[in-house]
Motif scaffolding. Structure first.
Motif, PDB file in Angstrom:
ATOM      1  N   VAL B 159      99.340  45.352   9.297  1.00  0.00           N
ATOM      2  CA  VAL B 159      98.903  45.956   8.028  1.00  0.00           C
ATOM      3  C   VAL B 159      98.889  47.481   8.167  1.00  0.00           C
ATOM      4  N   ALA B 160      98.336  47.969   9.284  1.00  0.00           N
ATOM      5  CA  ALA B 160      98.233  49.422   9.474  1.00  0.00           C
ATOM      6  C   ALA B 160      99.609  50.084   9.461  1.00  0.00           C
ATOM      7  N   GLU B 161     100.582  49.426  10.100  1.00  0.00           N
ATOM      8  CA  GLU B 161     101.910  50.039  10.232  1.00  0.00           C
ATOM      9  C   GLU B 161     102.923  49.518   9.218  1.00  0.00           C
ATOM     10  N   SER B 212      98.832  52.691   6.071  1.00  0.00           N
ATOM     11  CA  SER B 212      98.091  53.958   6.154  1.00  0.00           C
ATOM     12  C   SER B 212      97.606  54.244   7.576  1.00  0.00           C
ATOM     13  N   GLU B 213      97.975  53.410   8.512  1.00  0.00           N
ATOM     14  CA  GLU B 213      97.802  53.674   9.945  1.00  0.00           C
ATOM     15  C   GLU B 213      96.362  54.031  10.335  1.00  0.00           C
ATOM     16  N   GLY B 214      95.422  53.361   9.719  1.00  0.00           N
ATOM     17  CA  GLY B 214      94.033  53.569  10.131  1.00  0.00           C
ATOM     18  C   GLY B 214      93.406  54.853   9.632  1.00  0.00           C
ATOM     19  N   GLY B 429     111.388  53.177   9.439  1.00  0.00           N
ATOM     20  CA  GLY B 429     111.631  51.946   8.700  1.00  0.00           C
ATOM     21  C   GLY B 429     110.484  50.982   8.812  1.00  0.00           C
ATOM     22  N   GLU B 430     109.897  50.878  10.012  1.00  0.00           N
ATOM     23  CA  GLU B 430     108.872  49.857  10.195  1.00  0.00           C
ATOM     24  C   GLU B 430     107.908  50.169  11.324  1.00  0.00           C
ATOM     25  N   HIS B 431     108.123  51.258  12.059  1.00  0.00           N
ATOM     26  CA  HIS B 431     107.229  51.545  13.178  1.00  0.00           C
ATOM     27  C   HIS B 431     106.120  52.527  12.827  1.00  0.00           C
ATOM     28  N   GLY B 432     106.204  53.122  11.642  1.00  0.00           N
ATOM     29  CA  GLY B 432     105.171  54.069  11.239  1.00  0.00           C
ATOM     30  C   GLY B 432     105.433  55.472  11.767  1.00  0.00           C
ATOM     31  N   ILE B 433     104.553  56.392  11.391  1.00  0.00           N
ATOM     32  CA  ILE B 433     104.671  57.798  11.773  1.00  0.00           C
ATOM     33  C   ILE B 433     103.765  58.099  12.963  1.00  0.00           C
TER      34      ILE B 433
END
Lengths: 500, 500
Positions: B159-161, B212-214, B429-433
């Protein structure tokens, strides 16, 4: 003395609005600022015609730069503005406020880019929904979300209300087809959020803008996903002796793993209203309910699903099943459904469209309860709805010329919404909250949940000028728990009047 | 004097952290507060192992109430916290910060509700991705998003990523399967957003929380959509003499209107690495590229699409085509792809996984440019990726023990991202920033766009304690344009240390 003060104040206000109108005219040109009483009438409501309110001014900008300049003026003087697309919304999202500027996006109607290879179309918000499909159908593509009003509603309004349609069961609502937006924020700044690529990094701002009903800014460009048209489409009409049998059929279809493009249900009253008005001559007047099921996909897939669908319908007691694959014949089957709301005008001087969602499994129970509620309140309730999604559209018939009827009908509508929430559903499926349903938001959301949404609202619109009072309840706008306005609330109510 | 001041301050800090640890221990129990140097090592990085940082404390709450109580303490003392799921993320989203509390959700691992009739499952965030499918597969359902790490990564981290996977081409990434969330906000308040019904009214807060990565809170319950398992699944392996031919095949498949569950591509270097390590014995070592294509759906539909797929592969010069429908045989075909990242360890002491997106139509051009960049920097770049989505995963091989290699590899990774943006794509694409790519955000977003995201961030987290410094660039965290810290920045840097 007080009277004289008020008169002075009114005179001052009138002068302020004249000066504002001049500023807008310098931006958009004089003919695109509407200010006379007679012309303003055309803008006093959207598709929710039971609420009416004239704005102070209507402005029709022609492009992003003009929208931004108009909003900047609103921001400078803290004048509230309401964005309006084609004005077909059903929850009063585009209902003007007194002392507000209505910003109409009808002139932004260009299709800016068609990128078939990547299945993207970029449009301005005034583009009518079905122009998008028209622009790409020659190449074998289409735009999926199809509200019943698709020949008159605009993409900007679809984005604001996160519109659905009969094909959203399989393909999702507007938010699933919007990838990028150019937005004029409430401070007049222009930002680009999302893009042609899905799932951009950072926060999903397109997701939060879609369905925000003009409270976070005005969309001036929309990047849409288009889909490859199906090889074959087949529409089925099944009729049943009972609403329960039709409901059970819906559950069995989805339970079998079939995902039709759409599954619509109409009850006996709707069937007869429609046959009276558009005479499809194929909706059996004696049926308790009909289902319209559209299968789409590869020809071989549609054929296989059709076999299963037939078996499920007959197993559940369908009296008859007809189908069509030819576009003209399919249109005849759909025609009654698409005209259903309008046809209610034949049965009754007025009707009130409700929009609620329930878990699919609760369909038979909720339909029976709605009938009971209708009886209790003494109003006929016709049902026409997206059965596959559990998205109900009870149509409550009434006569607005009879004093008190509208109030009772609104109360009945509210009871239906509370019923939807009680079974684990929602107070809106696709029409939005607007000004119509804000008082029911606390039925679904706790105070903390609503406050979290307010965080977002205030972060975009700290001056509270972007379609204020919409979506969220307040003691002032909702009857229940209403109390005299505090000094702050009074000031806030009147701060909207321009003071230069 | 200064030294003595610092020593006093350090002593004070140590005492403060001891006191904080005691408060946390009262909430979660002493054994669930990790504070010794040796134990903290286990938490010093996530899957992005090139960055390491020990947190001051690790806390392992067992339920929503404990998470909320822990966050309330952090809020009271303005201590930053970082949420961590299974720690498999690849962008440093769960990388601890110095002087921060790492809140680990691994103990929240219950499946709370399975509602097959409405196709919903409610889980806690510590539930491992493939447990969801295991819980419902007996009844013929599955959970679609399937990151390669699915046997160890948790739903909270997904969910975070906003995690993807090989099946996201057809079924979408995590956000398309999350309907509702229970969230502990950065002030410790608990809210419920979304629910079992899709498209709830009000703002789409689940949409903004997912990915939103926490930085907006900690998710403690997730309502997921599950899908009906397909009647038939067939996996195809086609091999080609050139990457271009494989790329053209991908375009032709989607252009023909076929939507496979997934289309993966691996280049010659990846093929050989995989065969060296897991010996599938079915990936031809001399192929320039292979495609793995999974078709799913009704048996009759898969058979029809398979015919078309074969024709497309051979038309584009496929040398050979094998396929499998039996689950065990399908797993053999997938095995190499799933093990590809790990297999790189055989070729090189270290590797750096990049994650970028490009429009599908730019595939051949971008792959050639990546090869050129690799040559320029003197590093091998292997390519294993979700070809159908245009989601690239270049794997840059290097040796961390050679001074300066990591820096050059990061620079090469950055060049690849800029290339993705230049052709209209995305930096993730899918690993987040996370902490890895925040410096590249300005490549994609204007200052105004990023500021709009900050509005949202600040509205949720005005004290800047929820995973601060992640996602968004700042002169302090990004090399380019870095300048000495201002007084405010210095204060802000040190304000994180608890002061009671």
């Amino acid at each position: 003395m007080l009277t004289s003060d008020l008169a002075n104040q009114n005179a001052q206000n009138a002068q302020d609005w004249r000066s504002l109108a001049q500023q807008f005219a310098q931006i958009v040109g004089d003919r695109y600022v509407v200010r006379t009483q007679e012309e303003l009438i055309a803008y006093e409501c959207d598709g929710l015609t039971s609420y009416k309110q004239q704005p102070a001014l209507v402005v029709l900008p022609k492009d992003t730069a003009e929208v931004a300049a108009v909003v900047k003026v609103c921001d400078r003087y803290q004048v509230p503005f309401v964005a309006r697309g084609a004005g077909t919304g059903l929850s009063g999202g585009a209902l003007p406020l007194a002392d507000s500027v209505l910003i109409v996006t009808a002139r932004l109607k260009q299709i800016l880019d068609v990128d078939l290879a990547n299945q993207r179309v970029v449009v301005q918000p005034g583009v009518i929904n079905n122009w998008v499909t028209q622009a790409v159908s020659g190449a074998g593509f289409y735009y999926a979300p199809d509200p019943s009003s698709q020949i008159i509603c605009s993409i900007g309004g679809n984005v604001a209300e996160n519109s659905g349609g009969v094909h959203c069961l399989k393909y999702g609502v507007t938010t699933n087809h919007v990838l990028g937006l150019k937005v004029v924020l409430p401070n007049g700044e222009i930002v680009n959020i999302g893009g042609k690529i899905p799932e951009m990094p950072g926060y999903d701002l397109p997701g939060i803008l879609v369905g925000s009903e003009g409270t976070l800014g005005i969309v001036t460009e929309v990047t849409l996903r288009i889909l490859k048209a199906a090889e074959k489409i087949q529409v089925f009409l099944a009729d049943f002796d009972s609403v329960e049998a039709a409901g059970a059929t819906v559950s069995d279809i989805t339970g079998a793993g079939i995902i039709p493009g759409g599954i619509e249900m109409m009850d006996n009253m709707s069937i007869n209203a429609v046959e009276d008005v558009v005479a499809t001559n194929c909706y059996p007047r004696d049926a308790a309910a009909i289902l319209l099921v559209e299968l789409d996909g590869m020809a071989i897939e549609v054929a296989e699903n059709a076999k299963q669908l037939e078996a499920i319908c007959y197993k559940n007691g369908a009296r008859n099943l007809v189908s069509a694959t030819d576009p003209a014949e399919r249109n005849i089957l759909w025609k009654g459904r698409k005209a259903a709301f309008a046809a209610m005008g034949k049965l009754s001087p007025d009707y009130y469209v409700q929009d609620g969602v329930i878990p699919r499994t609760k369909l038979p129970y909720v339909l029976k309860e709605i009938a009971n509620l209708g009886e209790k309140y003494g109003h006929y309730v016709a049902n026409v709805f997206h059965a596959g999604d559990g998205n109900l559209h009870p149509l409550i018939l009434y006569d607005n010329s009879v004093p008190g009827q509208l109030e009772r009908v609104e109360e009945l509508g509210g009871e239906i919404l509370k019923l939807c929430v009680a079974v684990g559903g929602s107070i809106s499926g696709e029409h939005g909250i607007g000004s119509d349903k804000r008082c029911y938001m606390p039925e679904m959301f706790s105070e903390a949940d609503l406050e979290t949404m307010q965080w977002v609202r205030r972060s975009f619109d700290p001056k509270n000028i972007a379609n204020p009072t919409k979506i969220f309840p307040s003691p002032r706008t909702c009857g229940e728990g209403a109390k005299p306005l505090s000094k702050e609330e009074l000031e806030s109510k009147f701060k909207n009047v321009p003071r230069f």
